[in-house]
Design an enzyme around this catalytic site. Sequence first.
Site, PDB file in Angstrom:
ATOM      1  N   LYS A  82     -20.639  29.148  19.624  1.00  0.00           N
ATOM      2  CA  LYS A  82     -19.353  29.228  20.324  1.00  0.00           C
ATOM      3  C   LYS A  82     -18.391  28.257  19.676  1.00  0.00           C
ATOM      4  O   LYS A  82     -18.800  27.179  19.231  1.00  0.00           O
ATOM      5  CB  LYS A  82     -19.538  28.850  21.800  1.00  0.00           C
ATOM      6  CG  LYS A  82     -18.435  29.353  22.703  1.00  0.00           C
ATOM      7  CD  LYS A  82     -18.693  30.763  23.184  1.00  0.00           C
ATOM      8  CE  LYS A  82     -17.615  31.252  24.110  1.00  0.00           C
ATOM      9  NZ  LYS A  82     -17.924  32.560  24.682  1.00  0.00           N
ATOM     10  N   THR A 155     -17.242  44.571  29.214  1.00  0.00           N
ATOM     11  CA  THR A 155     -17.917  43.574  30.044  1.00  0.00           C
ATOM     12  C   THR A 155     -17.911  44.024  31.503  1.00  0.00           C
ATOM     13  O   THR A 155     -18.911  43.872  32.221  1.00  0.00           O
ATOM     14  CB  THR A 155     -17.223  42.194  29.889  1.00  0.00           C
ATOM     15  OG1 THR A 155     -17.218  41.866  28.501  1.00  0.00           O
ATOM     16  CG2 THR A 155     -17.945  41.116  30.666  1.00  0.00           C
TER      17      THR A 155
HETATM   18  P1  NAD Z   1      -8.908  36.111  30.986  1.00  0.00           P
HETATM   19  O1  NAD Z   1      -8.331  34.831  30.514  1.00  0.00           O
HETATM   20  O2  NAD Z   1      -8.357  37.402  30.481  1.00  0.00           O
HETATM   21  O3  NAD Z   1      -8.823  36.199  32.596  1.00  0.00           O
HETATM   22  C1  NAD Z   1      -9.174  35.158  33.428  1.00  0.00           C
HETATM   23  C2  NAD Z   1      -8.221  35.200  34.621  1.00  0.00           C
HETATM   24  O4  NAD Z   1      -8.660  34.228  35.568  1.00  0.00           O
HETATM   25  C3  NAD Z   1      -6.787  34.853  34.263  1.00  0.00           C
HETATM   26  O5  NAD Z   1      -5.924  35.885  34.729  1.00  0.00           O
HETATM   27  C4  NAD Z   1      -6.549  33.533  34.968  1.00  0.00           C
HETATM   28  O6  NAD Z   1      -5.206  33.381  35.426  1.00  0.00           O
HETATM   29  C5  NAD Z   1      -7.524  33.622  36.120  1.00  0.00           C
HETATM   30  N1  NAD Z   1      -7.894  32.342  36.716  1.00  0.00           N
HETATM   31  C6  NAD Z   1      -8.090  31.143  36.120  1.00  0.00           C
HETATM   32  N2  NAD Z   1      -8.448  30.216  37.031  1.00  0.00           N
HETATM   33  C7  NAD Z   1      -8.481  30.858  38.231  1.00  0.00           C
HETATM   34  C8  NAD Z   1      -8.787  30.448  39.554  1.00  0.00           C
HETATM   35  N3  NAD Z   1      -9.132  29.189  39.831  1.00  0.00           N
HETATM   36  N4  NAD Z   1      -8.716  31.367  40.549  1.00  0.00           N
HETATM   37  C9  NAD Z   1      -8.373  32.639  40.279  1.00  0.00           C
HETATM   38  N5  NAD Z   1      -8.062  33.080  39.042  1.00  0.00           N
HETATM   39  C10 NAD Z   1      -8.117  32.200  38.042  1.00  0.00           C
HETATM   40  O7  NAD Z   1     -10.468  35.993  30.728  1.00  0.00           O
HETATM   41  P2  NAD Z   1     -11.523  37.184  30.683  1.00  0.00           P
HETATM   42  O8  NAD Z   1     -11.665  37.648  29.291  1.00  0.00           O
HETATM   43  O9  NAD Z   1     -11.204  38.182  31.760  1.00  0.00           O
HETATM   44  O10 NAD Z   1     -12.863  36.417  31.040  1.00  0.00           O
HETATM   45  C11 NAD Z   1     -13.143  35.990  32.357  1.00  0.00           C
HETATM   46  C12 NAD Z   1     -14.465  35.246  32.357  1.00  0.00           C
HETATM   47  O11 NAD Z   1     -15.498  36.101  31.890  1.00  0.00           O
HETATM   48  C13 NAD Z   1     -14.504  34.017  31.423  1.00  0.00           C
HETATM   49  O12 NAD Z   1     -15.343  33.049  31.986  1.00  0.00           O
HETATM   50  C14 NAD Z   1     -15.116  34.561  30.156  1.00  0.00           C
HETATM   51  O13 NAD Z   1     -15.754  33.550  29.399  1.00  0.00           O
HETATM   52  C15 NAD Z   1     -16.119  35.527  30.741  1.00  0.00           C
HETATM   53  N6  NAD Z   1     -16.489  36.584  29.828  1.00  0.00           N
HETATM   54  C16 NAD Z   1     -15.560  37.424  29.303  1.00  0.00           C
HETATM   55  C17 NAD Z   1     -15.952  38.433  28.426  1.00  0.00           C
HETATM   56  C18 NAD Z   1     -14.954  39.394  27.849  1.00  0.00           C
HETATM   57  O14 NAD Z   1     -15.374  40.390  27.282  1.00  0.00           O
HETATM   58  N7  NAD Z   1     -13.650  39.178  27.983  1.00  0.00           N
HETATM   59  C19 NAD Z   1     -17.308  38.575  28.107  1.00  0.00           C
HETATM   60  C20 NAD Z   1     -18.246  37.715  28.658  1.00  0.00           C
HETATM   61  C21 NAD Z   1     -17.822  36.716  29.525  1.00  0.00           C
END
Ligand code: NAD
Length: 366
Positions: A82, A155
């Site tokens: 990472k 995902t």
């Molecule tokens: P993203 O940044 O697109 O979305 C995350 C959202 O969460 C944002 O809209 C943000 O404003 C919101 N957020 C942040 N803090 C918050 C809180 N306290 N309360 C409510 N909302 C809040 O990220 P993503 O790609 O959707 O990923 C989300 C999670 O899933 C992350 O932890 C990421 O590591 C994990 N993940 C994502 C993927 C992927 O394919 N994108 C794959 C595996 C894991």
Amino acid sequence: MTSRVETLLGRWDGEEVIVRHDQLTNAWIVIAIHSTRLGPAAGGTRMKPYESLADAVEDAQRLAEGMTYKFAIADLPRGGGKAVLAVPQGLRERERADLLRRYGALIAQLGGLYQTGPDVGTSAVDMDVIAETGAPYVFGRTPDHGGSGDSGPATAVGVLAGMRVTCERLFGQGALAGRSVVVQGAGSVGLPLLRLLLEEGADVAFADAAPEACERAHAELGLRAIAPEEVYDRACDIFAPCALGGILNERTIPRLRCRAVVGSANNQLASEGDAVRLRDRGILYAPDYVVNCGGAMALLGRETLGWSHEEADARIAATVRATLAQIYALADAEDVPTDEAARIVADARLERGPASASAGRGGAAM
Ligand code: NAD
């Protein structure tokens, strides 16, 4: 006196941590390689401000470890890595793009030891920029640049499959119609997950800390957000953390009024004790790296193994279904938290070594 960075580097069980200071932006680039046992280390690039270098190193180490288990669970021939780009607040667009190019050059210099894709704070468009200097080790570029684009929807497919298995376990049937689900975060994963849940007839609620994300969910799905803190107190069948890690902790777990936690966020448990805390409260926890492997599977499968979009979705759902069911059964049989059961399954696959990573040769496990 030993600094926190020294302590973090000294006690880590991973293979190595590459740290570079970017003079021009005052950003830190941290690439953590946890394990190359199953193949070259792969994992997304997280870009955000951190309080300190130590916080960035710790985040990169924890996330890289999660990737090792995620690839082992998904039976993919990759190891865990990472990258964290700890950037100062208010970086201008041009400075940001130049930083990404220098970061790409570092990836190229590593010669395949580390491969990357998007994560929190980076997008498919950013991968196009990183690939200018970092190809061929960059996944998740835009379709215009030969990539498979945003991995969030893939995902979400895996998280939905995890919810079905969880419902089967709890209620005897996997249908989500009528089930109440609270989603934290309506971003790249949360928004498509909400859409899938609505299509299934689930009763959904969501919160997001960013007003733009709330507005988008309202415009696209007609949903109104609840307050961010309310997600912990709201009665529901499933709570789906899809924002940031560490949100299951001694402060939040006593407040939860759900039957299960199934979400995409990486490293949801703040500490090991939180898995036990959840179990003691009778809340079934679907280990994050088991249900959120869809993005990594889709990027690697579509960009290196020739899977079509439909094939990727089918394999993701099948993998999550089979592995999570195995983990729930093992947790019952061994009387251990589901998190520990997941570690047992992943460790066994790591122990067997690269030969078990069969997705590239036809995907026996999917
Ligand atoms: P993203 O940044 O697109 O979305 C995350 C959202 O969460 C944002 O809209 C943000 O404003 C919101 N957020 C942040 N803090 C918050 C809180 N306290 N309360 C409510 N909302 C809040 O990220 P993503 O790609 O959707 O990923 C989300 C999670 O899933 C992350 O932890 C990421 O590591 C994990 N993940 C994502 C993927 C992927 O394919 N994108 C794959 C595996 C894991």
